[in-house]
Write a protein that holds these residues in place. Structure first.
Motif, PDB file in Angstrom:
ATOM      1  N   PRO A  13      18.578  15.983  25.296  1.00 15.42           N
ATOM      2  CA  PRO A  13      17.236  16.085  25.871  1.00 15.42           C
ATOM      3  C   PRO A  13      16.292  16.959  25.040  1.00 15.42           C
ATOM      4  CG  PRO A  13      18.706  17.556  27.019  1.00 15.42           C
ATOM      5  CD  PRO A  13      19.548  16.810  26.005  1.00 15.42           C
ATOM      6  N   MET A  14      16.814  17.532  23.935  1.00 12.66           N
ATOM      7  CA  MET A  14      15.999  18.450  23.143  1.00 12.66           C
ATOM      8  C   MET A  14      16.565  18.589  21.728  1.00 12.66           C
ATOM      9  SD  MET A  14      17.374  21.991  24.840  1.00 12.66           S
ATOM     10  CE  MET A  14      17.123  21.361  26.463  1.00 12.66           C
ATOM     11  N   ILE A  15      15.787  19.210  20.881  1.00 15.63           N
ATOM     12  CA  ILE A  15      16.232  19.565  19.537  1.00 15.63           C
ATOM     13  C   ILE A  15      16.923  20.919  19.634  1.00 15.63           C
ATOM     14  CG2 ILE A  15      15.457  20.205  17.223  1.00 15.63           C
ATOM     15  CD1 ILE A  15      13.065  18.347  17.661  1.00 15.63           C
ATOM     16  N   GLY A  16      18.049  21.057  18.954  1.00 20.94           N
ATOM     17  CA  GLY A  16      18.743  22.338  18.988  1.00 20.94           C
ATOM     18  C   GLY A  16      20.100  22.244  18.319  1.00 20.94           C
ATOM     19  N   THR A  17      20.976  23.188  18.663  1.00 17.85           N
ATOM     20  CA  THR A  17      22.326  23.219  18.123  1.00 17.85           C
ATOM     21  C   THR A  17      23.303  22.876  19.242  1.00 17.85           C
ATOM     22  OG1 THR A  17      21.674  24.924  16.549  1.00 17.85           O
ATOM     23  CG2 THR A  17      24.031  24.600  16.882  1.00 17.85           C
ATOM     24  N   PHE A  18      24.153  21.887  18.979  1.00 19.78           N
ATOM     25  CA  PHE A  18      25.102  21.349  19.956  1.00 19.78           C
ATOM     26  C   PHE A  18      26.386  22.182  19.961  1.00 19.78           C
ATOM     27  CE2 PHE A  18      28.856  18.641  20.511  1.00 19.78           C
ATOM     28  CZ  PHE A  18      28.597  18.015  21.714  1.00 19.78           C
ATOM     29  N   TYR A  19      26.832  22.587  21.148  1.00 24.07           N
ATOM     30  CA  TYR A  19      28.096  23.301  21.296  1.00 24.07           C
ATOM     31  C   TYR A  19      28.938  22.620  22.370  1.00 24.07           C
ATOM     32  CZ  TYR A  19      25.882  27.042  18.655  1.00 24.07           C
ATOM     33  OH  TYR A  19      25.244  27.765  17.684  1.00 24.07           O
ATOM     34  N   ARG A  20      30.192  22.328  22.051  1.00 24.64           N
ATOM     35  CA  ARG A  20      31.112  21.709  23.016  1.00 24.64           C
ATOM     36  C   ARG A  20      31.766  22.736  23.918  1.00 24.64           C
ATOM     37  NH1 ARG A  20      35.586  18.449  20.666  1.00 24.64           N
ATOM     38  NH2 ARG A  20      35.899  18.032  22.866  1.00 24.64           N
ATOM     39  N   ARG A  21      31.720  24.006  23.532  1.00 23.93           N
ATOM     40  CA  ARG A  21      32.430  25.067  24.252  1.00 23.93           C
ATOM     41  C   ARG A  21      31.435  26.125  24.745  1.00 23.93           C
ATOM     42  NH1 ARG A  21      37.659  24.952  21.687  1.00 23.93           N
ATOM     43  NH2 ARG A  21      37.565  23.502  19.951  1.00 23.93           N
ATOM     44  N   PRO A  22      31.763  26.798  25.867  1.00 31.58           N
ATOM     45  CA  PRO A  22      30.890  27.877  26.323  1.00 31.58           C
ATOM     46  C   PRO A  22      30.990  29.111  25.425  1.00 31.58           C
ATOM     47  CG  PRO A  22      32.790  27.637  27.781  1.00 31.58           C
ATOM     48  CD  PRO A  22      32.852  26.511  26.801  1.00 31.58           C
ATOM     49  N   HIS A  23      32.130  29.256  24.740  1.00 28.52           N
ATOM     50  CA  HIS A  23      32.373  30.376  23.835  1.00 28.52           C
ATOM     51  C   HIS A  23      33.359  29.884  22.777  1.00 28.52           C
ATOM     52  CE1 HIS A  23      33.682  34.389  22.493  1.00 28.52           C
ATOM     53  NE2 HIS A  23      32.508  34.786  22.926  1.00 28.52           N
ATOM     54  N   VAL A  80      26.492  22.442  25.692  1.00 33.26           N
ATOM     55  CA  VAL A  80      25.380  23.393  25.697  1.00 33.26           C
ATOM     56  C   VAL A  80      24.574  23.120  24.438  1.00 33.26           C
ATOM     57  CG1 VAL A  80      24.773  25.839  25.509  1.00 33.26           C
ATOM     58  CG2 VAL A  80      26.663  25.161  26.967  1.00 33.26           C
ATOM     59  N   ILE A  81      23.246  23.148  24.567  1.00 32.52           N
ATOM     60  CA  ILE A  81      22.380  23.023  23.398  1.00 32.52           C
ATOM     61  C   ILE A  81      21.535  24.285  23.314  1.00 32.52           C
ATOM     62  CG2 ILE A  81      20.493  21.764  22.313  1.00 32.52           C
ATOM     63  CD1 ILE A  81      21.663  19.216  23.445  1.00 32.52           C
ATOM     64  N   GLU A  82      21.656  24.946  22.162  1.00 28.81           N
ATOM     65  CA  GLU A  82      20.877  26.155  21.937  1.00 28.81           C
ATOM     66  C   GLU A  82      19.556  25.768  21.288  1.00 28.81           C
ATOM     67  OE1 GLU A  82      20.495  30.005  19.080  1.00 28.81           O
ATOM     68  OE2 GLU A  82      22.178  28.651  18.798  1.00 28.81           O
ATOM     69  N   ALA A  83      18.475  26.223  21.902  1.00 29.41           N
ATOM     70  CA  ALA A  83      17.143  25.996  21.340  1.00 29.41           C
ATOM     71  C   ALA A  83      16.361  27.299  21.474  1.00 29.41           C
ATOM     72  CB  ALA A  83      16.433  24.871  22.080  1.00 29.41           C
ATOM     73  N   MET A  84      15.923  27.833  20.372  1.00 26.09           N
ATOM     74  CA  MET A  84      15.128  29.061  20.332  1.00 26.09           C
ATOM     75  C   MET A  84      15.830  30.210  21.068  1.00 26.09           C
ATOM     76  SD  MET A  84      11.375  27.288  20.804  1.00 26.09           S
ATOM     77  CE  MET A  84      10.637  28.830  21.271  1.00 26.09           C
ATOM     78  N   LYS A  85      17.109  30.404  20.757  1.00 28.19           N
ATOM     79  CA  LYS A  85      17.938  31.486  21.305  1.00 28.19           C
ATOM     80  C   LYS A  85      18.223  31.348  22.807  1.00 28.19           C
ATOM     81  CE  LYS A  85      17.973  33.628  17.348  1.00 28.19           C
ATOM     82  NZ  LYS A  85      18.996  33.300  16.432  1.00 28.19           N
TER      83      LYS A  85
END
Length: 160
Positions: free
Chosen positions: A88-98, A119-124
């Motif tokens: 749904p957005m531009i960002g960094t894709f993570y499969r894990r919470p940590h 989780v997708i990280e966008a602008m911290k």
């Protein structure tokens, strides 16, 4: 614009039939596009298909015609039935919470509506992405910790 107005605008767009909207008030400009689920005609992962090629595609392009060599026989017969979860957005894709924890989902998992898939990280900011469809996860299209574009396919589910 304050945060309450932005949240109410997001809720309004989500509840309406509006596909996309662009609003400019003074120096503030907001662009939103309503997420929709797309039943794919053909969809598979092509390792040679880079994000640069992906971003050069028009945003209205929702079905990808990948070579048949990426499908096995069963997938060829059933590929019209698969559904895709897109970013749904531009960002960094993570499969894990940590990094030292288990992935949210793995191939073969039965996914239900509301299941956190990544989780997708966008602008911290870390944004939980939840499934809007039920189905069995058959393919993960993005590597962990890699950049994703808006509307980029992330997962392929078999709704049957």
């Amino acid at each position: 614009m304050d945060l309450k107005k932005i949240k109410s605008l997001i809720q309004f767009i989500s509840d309406s039939n509006i596909d996309e909207i662009r609003i400019k008030i003074g120096n503030t400009e907001i662009y939103m596009k309503n997420r929709t689920l797309i039943k794919n005609e053909k969809c598979s992962w092509n390792p040679d298909f880079s994000t640069t090629k992906m971003s050069s595609l028009s945003s209205s392009s929702t079905s990808f015609d990948f070579p048949d060599r990426f499908y096995n026989k069963t997938e060829k017969e059933n590929k019209n039935q698969y559904l895709t979860i897109t970013s749904p957005m531009i960002g960094t894709f993570y499969r894990r919470p940590h990094p030292d924890q288990k992935p949210f989902v793995k191939i073969g998992d039965q996914i239900k509506i509301g299941t956190k898939v990544c989780v997708i990280e966008a602008m911290k900011l870390f944004n939980d992405i939840e499934s809007e469809i039920n189905g069995k996860l058959i393919k993960i299209l993005v590597e962990d910790s890699s950049p994703v574009d808006y509307d980029q396919p992330l997962f392929i589910l078999d709704p049957n």
